[in-house]
Write a protein that holds these residues in place. Structure first.
Motif, PDB file in Angstrom:
ATOM      1  N   MET A   1       0.819  -0.889  -0.428  1.00 50.84           N
ATOM      2  CA  MET A   1      -0.027  -0.088   0.619  1.00 50.84           C
ATOM      3  C   MET A   1       1.024   1.829  -0.257  1.00 50.84           C
ATOM      4  SD  MET A   1      -2.945   1.086   2.824  1.00 50.84           S
ATOM      5  CE  MET A   1      -4.429   1.621   1.923  1.00 50.84           C
ATOM      6  N   SER A   2       0.447   2.464  -1.190  1.00 52.16           N
ATOM      7  CA  SER A   2       1.352   3.644  -0.990  1.00 52.16           C
ATOM      8  C   SER A   2       0.940   4.399  -0.381  1.00 52.16           C
ATOM      9  CB  SER A   2       1.294   3.927  -2.485  1.00 52.16           C
ATOM     10  OG  SER A   2       1.919   3.254  -3.130  1.00 52.16           O
ATOM     11  N   THR A   3       2.125   4.709   1.082  1.00 51.35           N
ATOM     12  CA  THR A   3       0.642   5.805   1.796  1.00 51.35           C
ATOM     13  C   THR A   3       1.144   7.824   1.217  1.00 51.35           C
ATOM     14  OG1 THR A   3       2.294   5.111   3.273  1.00 51.35           O
ATOM     15  CG2 THR A   3       1.645   6.294   4.159  1.00 51.35           C
ATOM     16  N   ILE A   4       0.160   7.894   1.169  1.00 48.46           N
ATOM     17  CA  ILE A   4      -0.507   9.144   1.000  1.00 48.46           C
ATOM     18  C   ILE A   4       0.214  10.413   2.195  1.00 48.46           C
ATOM     19  CG2 ILE A   4      -2.378  10.856  -0.399  1.00 48.46           C
ATOM     20  CD1 ILE A   4      -0.720   8.946  -1.445  1.00 48.46           C
ATOM     21  N   ASP A   5       0.588  11.088   2.317  1.00 45.81           N
ATOM     22  CA  ASP A   5       0.734  12.326   3.643  1.00 45.81           C
ATOM     23  C   ASP A   5      -0.405  13.229   2.802  1.00 45.81           C
ATOM     24  OD1 ASP A   5       1.520  14.124   4.700  1.00 45.81           O
ATOM     25  OD2 ASP A   5       3.284  14.960   4.407  1.00 45.81           O
ATOM     26  N   ARG A   6      -1.323  13.082   4.310  1.00 46.12           N
ATOM     27  CA  ARG A   6      -2.854  14.231   4.238  1.00 46.12           C
ATOM     28  C   ARG A   6      -2.164  15.596   5.114  1.00 46.12           C
ATOM     29  NH1 ARG A   6      -6.439  10.554   2.914  1.00 46.12           N
ATOM     30  NH2 ARG A   6      -5.830   8.119   2.984  1.00 46.12           N
ATOM     31  N   GLU A   7      -1.281  16.045   5.446  1.00 46.31           N
ATOM     32  CA  GLU A   7      -1.245  16.462   6.084  1.00 46.31           C
ATOM     33  C   GLU A   7       0.018  17.641   4.980  1.00 46.31           C
ATOM     34  OE1 GLU A   7      -2.628  17.326   9.268  1.00 46.31           O
ATOM     35  OE2 GLU A   7      -3.589  15.480   8.709  1.00 46.31           O
ATOM     36  N   GLY A   8       0.980  17.412   4.490  1.00 49.98           N
ATOM     37  CA  GLY A   8       1.318  17.918   3.491  1.00 49.98           C
ATOM     38  C   GLY A   8       1.457  18.723   2.505  1.00 49.98           C
ATOM     39  N   PRO A   9       2.281  19.256   2.289  1.00 45.52           N
ATOM     40  CA  PRO A   9       1.460  20.539   1.667  1.00 45.52           C
ATOM     41  C   PRO A   9       0.556  20.258   0.326  1.00 45.52           C
ATOM     42  CG  PRO A   9       3.932  20.507   1.257  1.00 45.52           C
ATOM     43  CD  PRO A   9       3.425  18.985   2.432  1.00 45.52           C
ATOM     44  N   VAL A  10       1.593  19.022  -0.333  1.00 46.16           N
ATOM     45  CA  VAL A  10       0.627  17.910  -1.796  1.00 46.16           C
ATOM     46  C   VAL A  10      -0.349  18.141  -1.939  1.00 46.16           C
ATOM     47  CG1 VAL A  10       1.755  16.671  -3.858  1.00 46.16           C
ATOM     48  CG2 VAL A  10       3.565  18.507  -2.433  1.00 46.16           C
ATOM     49  N   PRO A  11      -1.360  17.420  -2.159  1.00 47.88           N
ATOM     50  CA  PRO A  11      -2.772  17.410  -2.363  1.00 47.88           C
ATOM     51  C   PRO A  11      -2.618  16.048  -2.019  1.00 47.88           C
ATOM     52  CG  PRO A  11      -3.088  19.216  -3.386  1.00 47.88           C
ATOM     53  CD  PRO A  11      -1.180  19.273  -3.372  1.00 47.88           C
ATOM     54  N   PRO A  12      -3.144  15.133  -1.929  1.00 46.95           N
ATOM     55  CA  PRO A  12      -3.307  14.248  -2.205  1.00 46.95           C
ATOM     56  C   PRO A  12      -3.676  13.578  -3.437  1.00 46.95           C
ATOM     57  CG  PRO A  12      -4.667  14.333  -0.161  1.00 46.95           C
ATOM     58  CD  PRO A  12      -4.246  15.286  -1.100  1.00 46.95           C
ATOM     59  N   TYR A  13      -4.461  13.780  -4.471  1.00 51.15           N
ATOM     60  CA  TYR A  13      -4.801  13.742  -5.977  1.00 51.15           C
ATOM     61  C   TYR A  13      -3.307  14.160  -6.512  1.00 51.15           C
ATOM     62  CZ  TYR A  13      -5.715  18.720  -7.241  1.00 51.15           C
ATOM     63  OH  TYR A  13      -5.513  20.095  -7.824  1.00 51.15           O
ATOM     64  N   ARG A  14      -2.623  14.999  -5.967  1.00 52.49           N
ATOM     65  CA  ARG A  14      -1.300  15.065  -7.038  1.00 52.49           C
ATOM     66  C   ARG A  14      -0.490  13.615  -6.467  1.00 52.49           C
ATOM     67  NH1 ARG A  14      -0.847  18.932 -11.427  1.00 52.49           N
ATOM     68  NH2 ARG A  14      -1.952  20.629 -11.141  1.00 52.49           N
TER      69      ARG A  14
END
Length: 86
Positions: A1-14
């Motif tokens: 599973m790839s981890t998406i940083d929901r708190e970071g500056p780059v939106p999840p879709y990006r």
């Protein structure tokens, strides 16, 4: 599973678009093949389908994929390699 940083500056879709773009660039998803389905991506990334559709739109706007009605989203070309000035 790839981890998406929901708190970071780059939106999840990006972030998802970046991951898929890299997979296209390295041949993991070759030209002519479909990117993973929404169900598969939901499982991998743990995000809403709307987020996944936005990621696909980014790649479509870049000319890397096209949607085939009723079939899925298919890779049409590989991204140009980025060049460094070193």
């Amino acid at each position: 599973m790839s981890t998406i940083d929901r708190e970071g500056p780059v939106p999840p879709y990006r972030q998802i678009a970046d991951i898929l773009r890299q997979r296209i660039a390295d041949g993991s998803i070759p030209v002519g093949r479909a990117i993973p389905s929404l169900v598969e991506q939901e499982r991998e990334f743990g995000v809403a389908r709307d987020t996944l559709r936005k990621a696909a739109k980014v790649l479509r706007d870049e000319g890397l994929v096209e949607t085939v009605s009723g079939m899925g989203v298919y890779v049409t070309r590989v991204p140009e390699p980025t060049r460094s000035d070193s």
